[in-house]
Motif scaffolding. Structure first.
Motif, PDB file in Angstrom:
ATOM      1  N   ALA A  14      60.279   9.425  18.913  1.00 43.07           N
ATOM      2  CA  ALA A  14      59.291   8.738  18.286  1.00 43.07           C
ATOM      3  C   ALA A  14      57.868   9.782  17.999  1.00 43.07           C
ATOM      4  O   ALA A  14      57.262   9.860  17.081  1.00 43.07           O
ATOM      5  CB  ALA A  14      58.791   7.508  18.633  1.00 43.07           C
ATOM      6  N   LEU A  15      57.655  10.138  19.398  1.00 43.60           N
ATOM      7  CA  LEU A  15      56.367  11.096  19.488  1.00 43.60           C
ATOM      8  C   LEU A  15      56.494  12.211  18.762  1.00 43.60           C
ATOM      9  O   LEU A  15      55.742  12.819  18.118  1.00 43.60           O
ATOM     10  CB  LEU A  15      56.170  11.525  20.752  1.00 43.60           C
ATOM     11  N   LEU A  16      57.706  12.808  18.622  1.00 34.97           N
ATOM     12  CA  LEU A  16      57.904  14.327  18.043  1.00 34.97           C
ATOM     13  C   LEU A  16      57.932  14.021  16.690  1.00 34.97           C
ATOM     14  O   LEU A  16      57.463  15.125  15.646  1.00 34.97           O
ATOM     15  CB  LEU A  16      59.551  14.839  18.607  1.00 34.97           C
ATOM     16  N   VAL A  17      58.518  12.708  16.205  1.00 36.22           N
ATOM     17  CA  VAL A  17      58.306  12.563  14.622  1.00 36.22           C
ATOM     18  C   VAL A  17      56.926  12.299  14.394  1.00 36.22           C
ATOM     19  O   VAL A  17      56.500  12.728  13.117  1.00 36.22           O
ATOM     20  CB  VAL A  17      59.291  11.324  14.146  1.00 36.22           C
ATOM     21  N   GLY A  18      55.956  11.716  15.029  1.00 36.35           N
ATOM     22  CA  GLY A  18      54.690  11.425  14.678  1.00 36.35           C
ATOM     23  C   GLY A  18      53.973  12.955  14.678  1.00 36.35           C
ATOM     24  O   GLY A  18      53.071  13.399  13.789  1.00 36.35           O
ATOM     25  N   GLY A  19      54.402  13.657  15.820  1.00 34.75           N
ATOM     26  CA  GLY A  19      53.681  14.982  15.746  1.00 34.75           C
ATOM     27  C   GLY A  19      54.277  15.890  14.582  1.00 34.75           C
ATOM     28  O   GLY A  19      53.244  16.639  14.035  1.00 34.75           O
ATOM     29  N   LEU A  20      55.571  15.815  14.167  1.00 28.77           N
ATOM     30  CA  LEU A  20      56.030  16.538  12.882  1.00 28.77           C
ATOM     31  C   LEU A  20      55.088  16.477  11.606  1.00 28.77           C
ATOM     32  O   LEU A  20      54.651  16.983  10.896  1.00 28.77           O
ATOM     33  CB  LEU A  20      57.176  16.401  12.860  1.00 28.77           C
ATOM     34  N   ALA A  21      54.944  14.971  11.479  1.00 25.08           N
ATOM     35  CA  ALA A  21      54.212  14.128  10.474  1.00 25.08           C
ATOM     36  C   ALA A  21      52.692  14.789  10.368  1.00 25.08           C
ATOM     37  O   ALA A  21      52.105  15.269   9.542  1.00 25.08           O
ATOM     38  CB  ALA A  21      54.139  12.664  10.445  1.00 25.08           C
ATOM     39  N   ILE A  22      52.312  14.936  11.429  1.00 27.39           N
ATOM     40  CA  ILE A  22      50.660  15.147  11.645  1.00 27.39           C
ATOM     41  C   ILE A  22      50.798  17.053  11.554  1.00 27.39           C
ATOM     42  O   ILE A  22      49.784  17.457  10.750  1.00 27.39           O
ATOM     43  CB  ILE A  22      49.966  14.923  12.799  1.00 27.39           C
ATOM     44  N   TYR A  23      51.791  17.492  12.145  1.00 30.09           N
ATOM     45  CA  TYR A  23      51.982  18.974  11.938  1.00 30.09           C
ATOM     46  C   TYR A  23      51.949  19.697  10.385  1.00 30.09           C
ATOM     47  O   TYR A  23      51.177  20.435   9.835  1.00 30.09           O
ATOM     48  CB  TYR A  23      53.231  19.570  12.547  1.00 30.09           C
ATOM     49  N   LEU A  24      52.707  18.798   9.532  1.00 36.12           N
ATOM     50  CA  LEU A  24      53.377  19.007   8.162  1.00 36.12           C
ATOM     51  C   LEU A  24      51.872  18.833   7.197  1.00 36.12           C
ATOM     52  O   LEU A  24      51.549  19.653   6.585  1.00 36.12           O
ATOM     53  CB  LEU A  24      54.146  18.134   7.509  1.00 36.12           C
ATOM     54  N   SER A  25      50.971  17.728   7.681  1.00 36.75           N
ATOM     55  CA  SER A  25      49.742  17.375   6.778  1.00 36.75           C
ATOM     56  C   SER A  25      48.866  18.371   7.149  1.00 36.75           C
ATOM     57  O   SER A  25      48.126  18.899   6.298  1.00 36.75           O
ATOM     58  CB  SER A  25      49.438  16.051   7.259  1.00 36.75           C
ATOM     59  N   ALA A  26      48.690  18.873   8.607  1.00 31.79           N
ATOM     60  CA  ALA A  26      47.548  19.567   8.928  1.00 31.79           C
ATOM     61  C   ALA A  26      47.718  20.821   8.304  1.00 31.79           C
ATOM     62  O   ALA A  26      46.995  21.699   8.203  1.00 31.79           O
ATOM     63  CB  ALA A  26      47.442  19.705  10.620  1.00 31.79           C
ATOM     64  N   ARG A  27      49.004  21.265   8.385  1.00 31.04           N
ATOM     65  CA  ARG A  27      49.371  22.752   7.911  1.00 31.04           C
ATOM     66  C   ARG A  27      48.952  22.798   6.328  1.00 31.04           C
ATOM     67  O   ARG A  27      48.551  24.015   6.091  1.00 31.04           O
ATOM     68  CB  ARG A  27      50.813  23.009   8.006  1.00 31.04           C
TER      69      ARG A  27
END
Length: 116
Positions: A14-27
């Motif tokens: 769940a943390l990796l999914v949350g991080g991926l979502a923030i990563y994609l948006s911030a990128r």
């Protein structure tokens, strides 16, 4: 022991999914290419949410401001871009979870993304 291990794996995923979502948006919004930074942001945002969302009546609003504040603190661009990153992360998490949960039938959530 198996239940504890399952809980740890569920939290990490769940943390990796949350991080991926923030990563994609911030990128996309501020062109920051650092997945580890996004995972730490997801964790800190979840802690901020947990510490403030319990406040009666205004808790969820305060928690949302704190969550966007964490994004603002961790990424360049100010409050407006932080809010855009937050909305993008929320939408990204919805899409990621829809795909992952429908394909694998896991029922996971995104840690660090409110309401997902």
């Amino acid at each position: 022991m198996v239940a504890f291990l399952g809980s740890v794996v569920s939290f990490v995923v769940a943390l990796l999914v949350g991080g991926l979502a923030i990563y994609l948006s911030a990128r996309f919004v501020v062109d920051v290419d650092d997945y580890g930074h996004a995972v730490v942001t997801a964790f800190l945002g979840a802690v901020g949410w947990a510490l403030t969302s319990w406040v009666p009546l205004i808790g969820p609003l305060v928690a949302l401001v704190v969550w966007v504040g964490v994004i603002n603190w961790r990424y360049p661009g100010g409050w407006t871009k932080a809010a855009i990153i937050g909305v993008g992360a929320w939408l990204s998490a919805l899409v990621i979870l829809l795909l992952v949960n429908s394909v694998f039938g896991l029922g996971i959530r995104a840690f660090g993304i409110p309401g997902v």
